[in-house]
Design a protein around this motif. Structure first.
Motif, PDB file in Angstrom:
ATOM      1  N   UNK A 199     -19.068 -14.152 -30.579  1.00 46.01           N
ATOM      2  CA  UNK A 199     -18.648 -13.515 -29.334  1.00 46.01           C
ATOM      3  C   UNK A 199     -18.887 -14.427 -28.134  1.00 46.01           C
ATOM      4  N   UNK A 200     -19.939 -15.257 -28.190  1.00 47.08           N
ATOM      5  CA  UNK A 200     -20.235 -16.168 -27.091  1.00 47.08           C
ATOM      6  C   UNK A 200     -19.180 -17.263 -26.991  1.00 47.08           C
ATOM      7  N   UNK A 201     -18.781 -17.794 -28.133  1.00 47.28           N
ATOM      8  CA  UNK A 201     -17.747 -18.833 -28.147  1.00 47.28           C
ATOM      9  C   UNK A 201     -16.429 -18.275 -27.639  1.00 47.28           C
ATOM     10  N   UNK A 202     -16.144 -17.030 -28.007  1.00 51.05           N
ATOM     11  CA  UNK A 202     -14.904 -16.395 -27.553  1.00 51.05           C
ATOM     12  C   UNK A 202     -14.912 -16.169 -26.042  1.00 51.05           C
ATOM     13  N   UNK A 203     -16.080 -15.765 -25.495  1.00 51.38           N
ATOM     14  CA  UNK A 203     -16.165 -15.462 -24.067  1.00 51.38           C
ATOM     15  C   UNK A 203     -16.330 -16.714 -23.211  1.00 51.38           C
ATOM     16  N   UNK A 204     -17.085 -17.693 -23.706  1.00 55.17           N
ATOM     17  CA  UNK A 204     -17.368 -18.910 -22.934  1.00 55.17           C
ATOM     18  C   UNK A 204     -17.179 -20.142 -23.808  1.00 55.17           C
ATOM     19  N   UNK A 205     -15.939 -20.482 -24.134  1.00 56.54           N
ATOM     20  CA  UNK A 205     -15.674 -21.564 -25.091  1.00 56.54           C
ATOM     21  C   UNK A 205     -16.218 -22.921 -24.668  1.00 56.54           C
ATOM     22  N   UNK A 231     -19.177 -24.789 -26.908  1.00 53.49           N
ATOM     23  CA  UNK A 231     -18.253 -25.583 -27.728  1.00 53.49           C
ATOM     24  C   UNK A 231     -18.954 -26.272 -28.892  1.00 53.49           C
ATOM     25  N   UNK A 232     -20.251 -26.534 -28.763  1.00 60.16           N
ATOM     26  CA  UNK A 232     -20.953 -27.243 -29.825  1.00 60.16           C
ATOM     27  C   UNK A 232     -21.483 -26.357 -30.943  1.00 60.16           C
ATOM     28  N   UNK A 233     -21.233 -25.047 -30.844  1.00 55.00           N
ATOM     29  CA  UNK A 233     -21.736 -24.117 -31.848  1.00 55.00           C
ATOM     30  C   UNK A 233     -20.645 -23.721 -32.837  1.00 55.00           C
ATOM     31  N   UNK A 234     -21.071 -23.431 -34.054  1.00 54.35           N
ATOM     32  CA  UNK A 234     -20.142 -22.880 -35.044  1.00 54.35           C
ATOM     33  C   UNK A 234     -20.098 -21.373 -34.872  1.00 54.35           C
ATOM     34  N   UNK A 235     -18.901 -20.756 -34.936  1.00 49.75           N
ATOM     35  CA  UNK A 235     -18.804 -19.291 -34.811  1.00 49.75           C
ATOM     36  C   UNK A 235     -19.493 -18.592 -35.986  1.00 49.75           C
TER      37      UNK A 235
END
Length: 297
Positions: A127-133, A137-141
């Motif tokens: 959800x974090x990657x979706x909201x603040x890509x 950006x360095x994290x895997x979903x």
């Protein structure tokens, strides 16, 4: 012949060797030992149908990490255990793609609470990657699901996970559950990682529909912690060690599926759930343990 129960491929191999002639070679199975972070690791590869039939396990790779010395609380024992579990899992799973981590089991029954407790230590990022890509950006979903059990939800774990897999579309699933061991010494002292999926409830004698590539349509990696020993299996081993003759399985089992666990199972399950959860983070994210502590606090 008395059938001794275990969910560990390592012990299934030991049982086969005990029942076979000394000169008989186990076909279709390869085993190797190593150490990671000071903890012994045994790898058992079931290569074909012959090996699968001999051990009663699906073809695939099974890694058993011996954490017996974890409880001695020596220097960096937790960090080393996390790196051992995470390193073995990282070598097995795909390097890229979104992940669904499934915590199987019943958090109201301590020996079956490994999955739900582990889920609480996994870093959830989808959800974090979706909201603040840009910021993430360095994290895997990563998404997490606690399935509960059929008796409290009315839904099979396999049904719940299959529905979420269709919606989230992960590259693979990591399923965490309790297992049953043959040896008391391996209860809360080992972690088994495999690429063959898992049958929920196996550790407490309540097998449900399997979670694997066939049922979910994506690879399923299983992480299991043995928390119980089948009482009849334990009794049979003790009788054999004392030189008893033929064992009556019906009398030993007594018509009831009794399980044995340690007296401090609650504390041990909590500690190992944190090791497994952090190990999953270690395998999936480029983070040090201190960073995990900060993000999960």
């Amino acid at each position: 012949m008395f059938i001794k129960r275990t969910d560990l491929a390592l012990e299934a191999r030991e049982l086969w060797q005990e029942s076979a002639e000394r000169t008989t070679r186990l076909q279709g199975v390869k085993a190797a030992k190593q150490k990671q972070e000071g903890y012994p690791v045994t790898r058992v590869d079931i290569l074909d149908r012959r090996g699968a039939e001999a051990l009663g396990k699906p073809q695939g790779t099974y890694l058993t990490i011996d954490l017996s010395t974890f409880w001695q609380r020596k220097a960096d024992f937790f960090e080393r255990a996390v790196r051992a579990v995470g390193g073995q899992l990282k070598a097995l799973v795909p390097a890229e793609g979104p992940v669904l981590v499934v915590g199987l089991g019943n958090d109201a029954m301590t020996p079956d609470a490994v999955g739900p407790l582990t889920a609480g230590h996994v870093l959830i990022t989808r959800h974090l990657i979706s909201a603040m890509p840009k910021q993430f950006a360095g994290f895997r979903p990563v998404a997490v699901q606690r399935t509960g059990v059929l008796g409290t939800t009315g839904v099979e774990s396999a049904e719940a996970v299959r529905g979420l897999v269709a919606e989230v579309q992960p590259a693979f699933v990591i399923a965490v559950d309790a297992l049953a061991s043959r040896r008391v010494g391996r209860v809360c002292a080992t972690v088994q990682i495999s690429d063959t999926g898992i049958a929920p409830g196996s550790g407490v004698g309540n097998h449900r529909a399997a979670l694997d590539r066939e049922t979910l349509g994506v690879p399923v990696f299983a992480v299991g912690v043995p928390t119980v020993v089948d009482a009849a299996t334990l009794a049979a081993d003790l009788l054999e060690a004392s030189g008893a003759g033929e064992i009556d399985e019906e009398k030993l089992r007594g018509g009831r599926g009794l399980m044995v666990t340690t007296r401090d199972i609650d504390a041990q399950v909590r500690d190992l759930a944190k090791v497994v959860g952090y190990g999953i983070n270690w395998a999936l994210q480029d983070l040090e343990i201190e960073e995990m502590n900060a993000l999960l606090s």
